[in-house]
Design an enzyme around this catalytic site. Sequence first.
Site, PDB file in Angstrom:
ATOM      1  N   LEU A  51       2.268   6.811  -4.844  1.00 35.62           N
ATOM      2  CA  LEU A  51       3.474   7.356  -5.476  1.00 35.62           C
ATOM      3  C   LEU A  51       3.188   8.625  -6.271  1.00 35.62           C
ATOM      4  O   LEU A  51       4.107   9.220  -6.840  1.00 35.62           O
ATOM      5  CB  LEU A  51       4.162   6.297  -6.330  1.00 35.62           C
ATOM      6  CG  LEU A  51       4.629   5.050  -5.555  1.00 35.62           C
ATOM      7  CD1 LEU A  51       5.379   4.079  -6.465  1.00 35.62           C
ATOM      8  CD2 LEU A  51       5.490   5.413  -4.359  1.00 35.62           C
ATOM      9  N   HIS A  95       0.814  -1.214   0.000  1.00 36.91           N
ATOM     10  CA  HIS A  95       0.000   0.000   0.000  1.00 36.91           C
ATOM     11  C   HIS A  95       0.850   1.267   0.000  1.00 36.91           C
ATOM     12  O   HIS A  95       1.242   1.767   1.062  1.00 36.91           O
ATOM     13  CB  HIS A  95      -0.880  -0.033   1.269  1.00 36.91           C
ATOM     14  CG  HIS A  95      -2.046   0.895   1.211  1.00 36.91           C
ATOM     15  ND1 HIS A  95      -3.305   0.518   1.619  1.00 36.91           N
ATOM     16  CD2 HIS A  95      -2.158   2.183   0.809  1.00 36.91           C
ATOM     17  CE1 HIS A  95      -4.133   1.537   1.469  1.00 36.91           C
ATOM     18  NE2 HIS A  95      -3.456   2.556   0.988  1.00 36.91           N
ATOM     19  N   HIS A 153     -10.667  -0.149   0.873  1.00 35.22           N
ATOM     20  CA  HIS A 153     -10.531   0.925   1.864  1.00 35.22           C
ATOM     21  C   HIS A 153     -11.920   1.018   2.503  1.00 35.22           C
ATOM     22  O   HIS A 153     -12.855   1.517   1.879  1.00 35.22           O
ATOM     23  CB  HIS A 153     -10.146   2.210   1.123  1.00 35.22           C
ATOM     24  CG  HIS A 153     -10.258   3.466   1.920  1.00 35.22           C
ATOM     25  ND1 HIS A 153      -9.211   4.358   2.028  1.00 35.22           N
ATOM     26  CD2 HIS A 153     -11.287   4.020   2.624  1.00 35.22           C
ATOM     27  CE1 HIS A 153      -9.589   5.395   2.774  1.00 35.22           C
ATOM     28  NE2 HIS A 153     -10.850   5.212   3.135  1.00 35.22           N
ATOM     29  N   ASP A 213      -8.833   2.585  -3.549  1.00 38.92           N
ATOM     30  CA  ASP A 213      -8.260   3.185  -2.335  1.00 38.92           C
ATOM     31  C   ASP A 213      -8.196   4.708  -2.369  1.00 38.92           C
ATOM     32  O   ASP A 213      -7.941   5.317  -3.403  1.00 38.92           O
ATOM     33  CB  ASP A 213      -6.859   2.641  -2.060  1.00 38.92           C
ATOM     34  CG  ASP A 213      -6.328   3.209  -0.763  1.00 38.92           C
ATOM     35  OD1 ASP A 213      -6.974   2.995   0.268  1.00 38.92           O
ATOM     36  OD2 ASP A 213      -5.303   3.903  -0.789  1.00 38.92           O
ATOM     37  N   ASP A 249       0.858   2.529   3.801  1.00 36.80           N
ATOM     38  CA  ASP A 249      -0.024   3.603   3.329  1.00 36.80           C
ATOM     39  C   ASP A 249       0.786   4.895   3.165  1.00 36.80           C
ATOM     40  O   ASP A 249       0.312   5.993   3.485  1.00 36.80           O
ATOM     41  CB  ASP A 249      -1.226   3.806   4.264  1.00 36.80           C
ATOM     42  CG  ASP A 249      -2.341   4.594   3.586  1.00 36.80           C
ATOM     43  OD1 ASP A 249      -2.173   5.002   2.410  1.00 36.80           O
ATOM     44  OD2 ASP A 249      -3.383   4.809   4.225  1.00 36.80           O
TER      45      ASP A 249
HETATM   46  O1  DOR Z   1      -4.452   8.954   4.696  1.00 38.24           O
HETATM   47  C1  DOR Z   1      -4.695   8.621   3.554  1.00 38.24           C
HETATM   48  N1  DOR Z   1      -4.022   9.131   2.507  1.00 38.24           N
HETATM   49  N2  DOR Z   1      -5.692   7.765   3.340  1.00 38.24           N
HETATM   50  C2  DOR Z   1      -6.129   7.515   2.102  1.00 38.24           C
HETATM   51  O2  DOR Z   1      -7.046   6.759   1.968  1.00 38.24           O
HETATM   52  C3  DOR Z   1      -5.531   8.168   0.931  1.00 38.24           C
HETATM   53  C4  DOR Z   1      -4.166   8.604   1.222  1.00 38.24           C
HETATM   54  C5  DOR Z   1      -3.655   9.579   0.184  1.00 38.24           C
HETATM   55  O3  DOR Z   1      -3.763   9.308  -1.003  1.00 38.24           O
HETATM   56  O4  DOR Z   1      -3.096  10.602   0.579  1.00 38.24           O
END
Ligand code: DOR
Length: 437
Positions: free
Chosen positions: A67, A64, A189, A155, A315
């Site tokens: 990028l 996860h 998600h 997501d 994440d």
């Molecule tokens: O904290 C998060 N950042 N949760 C998400 O679901 C998306 C992610 C992001 O793309 O910044």
Amino acid sequence: MSTLAIRGGTVVDNTGSREADVVIDSETGTITDVTNDVSNDVTSADTTLEASGCVVAPGLVDLHVHLRQPGREDAETIETGARGAALGGFTAVVAMPNTTPAMDCAAVIREIQDLAADVACHVQPSAAITVGRKGQELAPMAELVRLGVRIFTDDGTGVQDDQVMRQAAEYATGLTHLADGQPITLAQHCEVTSLSEGGYMHEGEWSSRLGIGGQPAEAEELMVMRDIALARLTGARIHFQHLSTAGSIALVRAAKEAGLPVSAEATTHHFTLTDACCATYDTVYKVHPPLRTQADVDAVREGLTDGTIDAIATDHAPHTSADKERPFDSAPPGMLGLETALALALTELDLPIEKILALMSWQPARIAGLDTHGGTITAGAPANLCIIDPNETWTVSGAAMASPSTNTPYEGKTLTGRVRHTIYNGTPVVIDAQAQK
Ligand code: DOR
């Protein structure tokens, strides 16, 4: 032939641990010998990397990461993200589809694959379940599977419509049979937006005290519940992303006991930080799903220990300082994770390194369908490795990271355990904690 020897370390993989040197043919990217004799091929290698006092492990795999390319190259690129991943010991990462445009069609997936052709780790694109991640119409999943996509997810958001999610699940089971023996996984998600709307942190004592709108735990748990039901109905493999509540973990534990084809990940921040951090109003602590209570953190740790949670994911969510400097309700959610994940797991979890490697290497590799990562360290295997000094202490600095973004919530924290070298496809991409690529 150009050879590389990793000398004096303890090899730890899914078969156990042993003292051994590892010899690699850098041209073919394969391991040619794993030996504890001081043999000729070790001493005559073209390059030698010292690993005494270190663990030589299969490269880590992150299910996860964000990028940001295409669309927000000011926050991260595939090149900088892969460099950060390599510094964190990862040899493969799964890129999330919430780019601009979204990763929902062959053209964007091909663009990612082209951009990732010569970076410091394998970047495996996920693809959106629905067109534009809008939750209405399925993306061309079969075409994307043919391009090598294994994980589908919207997501950044969850698929809200039950019927659309059911269709995706039915379709995914068919694709599992069509693909080259590798499974297709739907990753979710879990967030029911009609419940989370207007919430910027966890709903509880701290959101009341701070006057910040909250997201109830139930916003996550209801979608976990629904998708467990859909896994039962359709037989599709469903992977639960960044689980953050005790209730979600209990649901997944029961689903696994019932034999359903579900898997789960938890992030480093959900086992190290609580909603009390938001008392500073510092948006570095704003993340989705939000930081929860100590009881939830304890439940995540228990889930990691008892096998309910299969993988630690980062994440990794870079955001520019300008974006993060907005007020708490309008700043984007997310935190950096790639360069701190392993050290946080080693420092904060009361688990042996073998278990941490299972959670960060071979278990996520299996979920992602990546058979050249996370495997046994043996002659003939692909040389994707990370060499870890479990005793080195170091201090986190966002500015020192590979990312153009600096939004780490661990700034200034001292951690124990550091990636010393990373080998990707037989080539050292990190030597003595310095990126080579
Ligand atoms: O904290 C998060 N950042 N949760 C998400 O679901 C998306 C992610 C992001 O793309 O910044």
